[in-house]
Structure formats: C-alpha cells, structure tokens
Design a protein around this motif. Structure first.
Motif, mmCIF file in Angstrom:
data_model
loop_
_atom_site.group_PDB
_atom_site.id
_atom_site.type_symbol
_atom_site.label_atom_id
_atom_site.label_comp_id
_atom_site.label_asym_id
_atom_site.label_seq_id
_atom_site.Cartn_x
_atom_site.Cartn_y
_atom_site.Cartn_z
ATOM 1 N N ARG A 55 41.259 39.614 37.462
ATOM 2 C CA ARG A 55 40.970 38.852 38.682
ATOM 3 C C ARG A 55 42.261 38.290 39.295
ATOM 4 O O ARG A 55 42.463 38.331 40.509
ATOM 5 N N GLU A 59 43.630 39.187 42.935
ATOM 6 C CA GLU A 59 43.892 38.166 43.953
ATOM 7 C C GLU A 59 45.302 38.292 44.507
ATOM 8 O O GLU A 59 45.515 38.171 45.722
ATOM 9 N N SER A 81 40.996 33.713 46.927
ATOM 10 C CA SER A 81 40.140 33.444 45.775
ATOM 11 C C SER A 81 39.008 34.465 45.772
ATOM 12 O O SER A 81 38.293 34.619 46.771
ATOM 13 N N GLY A 83 35.479 35.788 44.217
ATOM 14 C CA GLY A 83 34.287 35.366 43.489
ATOM 15 C C GLY A 83 33.594 36.550 42.836
ATOM 16 O O GLY A 83 34.168 37.629 42.685
ATOM 17 N N GLY A 84 32.339 36.344 42.475
ATOM 18 C CA GLY A 84 31.603 37.409 41.791
ATOM 19 C C GLY A 84 31.661 37.246 40.299
ATOM 20 O O GLY A 84 32.550 36.587 39.750
ATOM 21 N N ASP A 97 32.743 41.652 45.908
ATOM 22 C CA ASP A 97 31.571 40.987 46.476
ATOM 23 C C ASP A 97 31.931 39.852 47.424
ATOM 24 O O ASP A 97 31.372 39.749 48.526
ATOM 25 N N HIS A 98 32.836 38.976 47.011
ATOM 26 C CA HIS A 98 33.068 37.731 47.756
ATOM 27 C C HIS A 98 34.547 37.363 47.690
ATOM 28 O O HIS A 98 35.103 37.221 46.604
ATOM 29 N N GLU A 100 37.470 34.625 49.445
ATOM 30 C CA GLU A 100 37.759 33.481 50.306
ATOM 31 C C GLU A 100 39.259 33.420 50.584
ATOM 32 O O GLU A 100 40.077 33.498 49.670
ATOM 33 N N VAL A 118 35.665 33.610 54.897
ATOM 34 C CA VAL A 118 34.821 34.074 53.804
ATOM 35 C C VAL A 118 34.390 35.497 54.135
ATOM 36 O O VAL A 118 33.752 35.737 55.175
ATOM 37 N N GLU A 120 32.557 39.132 52.711
ATOM 38 C CA GLU A 120 31.642 39.702 51.721
ATOM 39 C C GLU A 120 31.611 41.213 51.874
ATOM 40 O O GLU A 120 31.619 41.735 52.990
#
Length: 270
Positions: A55, A59, A81, A83-84, A97-98, A100, A118, A120
C-alpha cells in the motif's frame, strides 16, 4: 509379598498402567492444533505486513503519477491515501477502489487553492478513465478574481454571507449610472448562476428615475458565469456556498481520465 500380623503373607498389587498410545494421542493432537494456529498467525502477520508495504509503495507511485500529471500552471504537493481492504487484491484486479488526494497549498496560476479529491474505481494506468471523482475546493476571493474574468462586471467579485457582489455601469437616458448587486450563487453544471437579491443604484447626482433599471436588474435572467473554461473537460460544479472572503465549491465527474493531457483539456463555454 509382605507378611501380615497374623503371620500370613500379604500380596501387593501394582496399579494397572494406561496404554502408552492412549496417553500420548491427546498430547499429539493438542500439539498439532497449536502448530497450525501458530502457522496461521505467522501467515496472517506476513500478509498484513506485505499488504502495508504494498500500500505504501502504491501510494508513492500514485503520488508520483499525479504530480507528473498536474497541468501547466498548477504547482504544489499532493498527498495520497489509498483505501480498500486488501491492497494486493486491488492491484491484482487492476483497479484501486478508493483514493483520496489532498493538496492544501496548491497554486493555480499563482493563486492559492485548497483541494481535496475522492476518486473511486481508479485504474492502475491513469490513461484509463476513473469511474467517479468528487472534489472539494476552498478558494479565497482574491484568488477567484485573479483566475476568473466576468464579462460586464467592473472590478472583481466580492464574497459576502451567502452572496456574491459585483458592480457595473449602464446608460439610462444618456446618463451613466453605477450599480452594485448582491447575488445568490447557484451551481448548474458548467456554470454558476448569480441571481440578484439586492441592487443599489447611484445616478451620479442626476435627477433620473432608476426604478426601471432596478426592476430590470432584479427581474432579468441571472448572470450566467460559465466556469467550464476553467475546469478539465467533463468536470462540473455540483455545489457552491460563499462566506465573507471565501468560497466552498464542490465538483464531480464520471469516467474522467487523470493523465496530464486530459487535465489540460478544459471545457468550453458556448
């Protein structure tokens, strides 16, 4: 053999020992269960560590791609950042998935802007479209006046409590009349409509009836401020609220590409 008090020998019996196999089997089973649990814990821990490392790498890679994709005239640091649940699973699927993005000190043509995004359904290849993007912009009055030109408005825009003010001049019966308007902003996709809610008129000392001008300014169609030319093609304004000196703007887009060429391609005002 032991001898009893009556002189007769006493026979001593040793307790019957449990079969060795029956005593060892539960211990072996317990040992196997413990070994399996320890193995699973180690595997899970390694997967978690691997996912965290992956991750962080993802990033950093996304941050580098976004930085390289900023259009000309836009500068600043962008924080990323992701997510998921599982980063590894997302990479294997080819889609994140996500995501930010935060750029609190972005400079657009030298004007400071605070941007949060944001996204997606972000593909690993930014040349492919992102499923959905929502952005929030905090921008000051001075920055707006540096970036945006409003036809027919003298000077710049002023932000009040829920209203945007602007000034202009017009000719009434051969007399130049100054006026100022406080308007309520409404987002309509590629434009922001400024609907007058209050008008102040100054006739420059001439004795003329300006009521018709006031009626015309208040009753006419709202001032249509096209913002498409300032945004990447496909991005629309979904909401705008203003407070003294600052504006809060929300944008959205579907199936937009985040590479540099696409971000530099702005919309058009008809």
């Amino acid at each position: 053999m032991a001898e009893r008090d009556d002189g007769q020998p006493t026979e001593v019996f040793a307790p019957e020992a449990a079969p060795v196999a029956e005593r060892r089997r539960p211990r072996r089973r317990a040992g196997c269960v413990v070994a399996i649990v320890v193995f699973l814990v180690v595997v899970v821990a390694l997967l978690v560590v691997a996912d965290v490392v992956t991750r962080n790498i993802a990033e950093q890679r996304t941050r580098d791609q976004i930085q390289a994709s900023l259009p000309a005239g836009v500068e600043g640091e962008v924080d990323v950042s992701i997510g998921g649940f599982s980063m590894i699973a997302q990479l294997l699927s080819g889609t994140i998935d996500h995501v930010e993005l935060s750029a609190p000190e972005l400079l657009v043509q030298g004007a400071p802007v605070d941007v949060d995004v944001v996204a997606e359904g972000v593909p690993l290849d930014l040349a492919s479209p992102v499923a959905n993007v929502d952005a929030t912009i905090e921008i000051g009055q001075d920055a707006v006046n540096r970036l945006v030109t409003v036809p027919g408005v003298d000077g710049g825009l002023t932000f009040g409590e829920g209203t945007i003010g602007y000034e202009g001049t017009t000719d009434v019966l051969g007399v130049t009349v100054d006026y100022s308007v406080a308007a309520k902003p409404t987002a309509v996709g590629d434009s922001v409509l400024l609907e007058p809610v209050d008008v102040t008129v100054g006739s420059g000392g001439a004795a003329i009836d300006v009521s018709e001008l006031v009626t015309r300014l208040v009753g006419d169609d709202p001032l249509d401020l096209c913002v498409a030319q300032y945004l990447p093609e496909g991005v629309e304004v979904s909401s705008i609220t203003v407070a003294p000196g600052t504006a809060h703007v929300e944008l959205d887009a579907q199936s937009i590409t985040l590479d540099r060429a696409s971000l530099e391609q702005t919309g058009r005002c008809d």
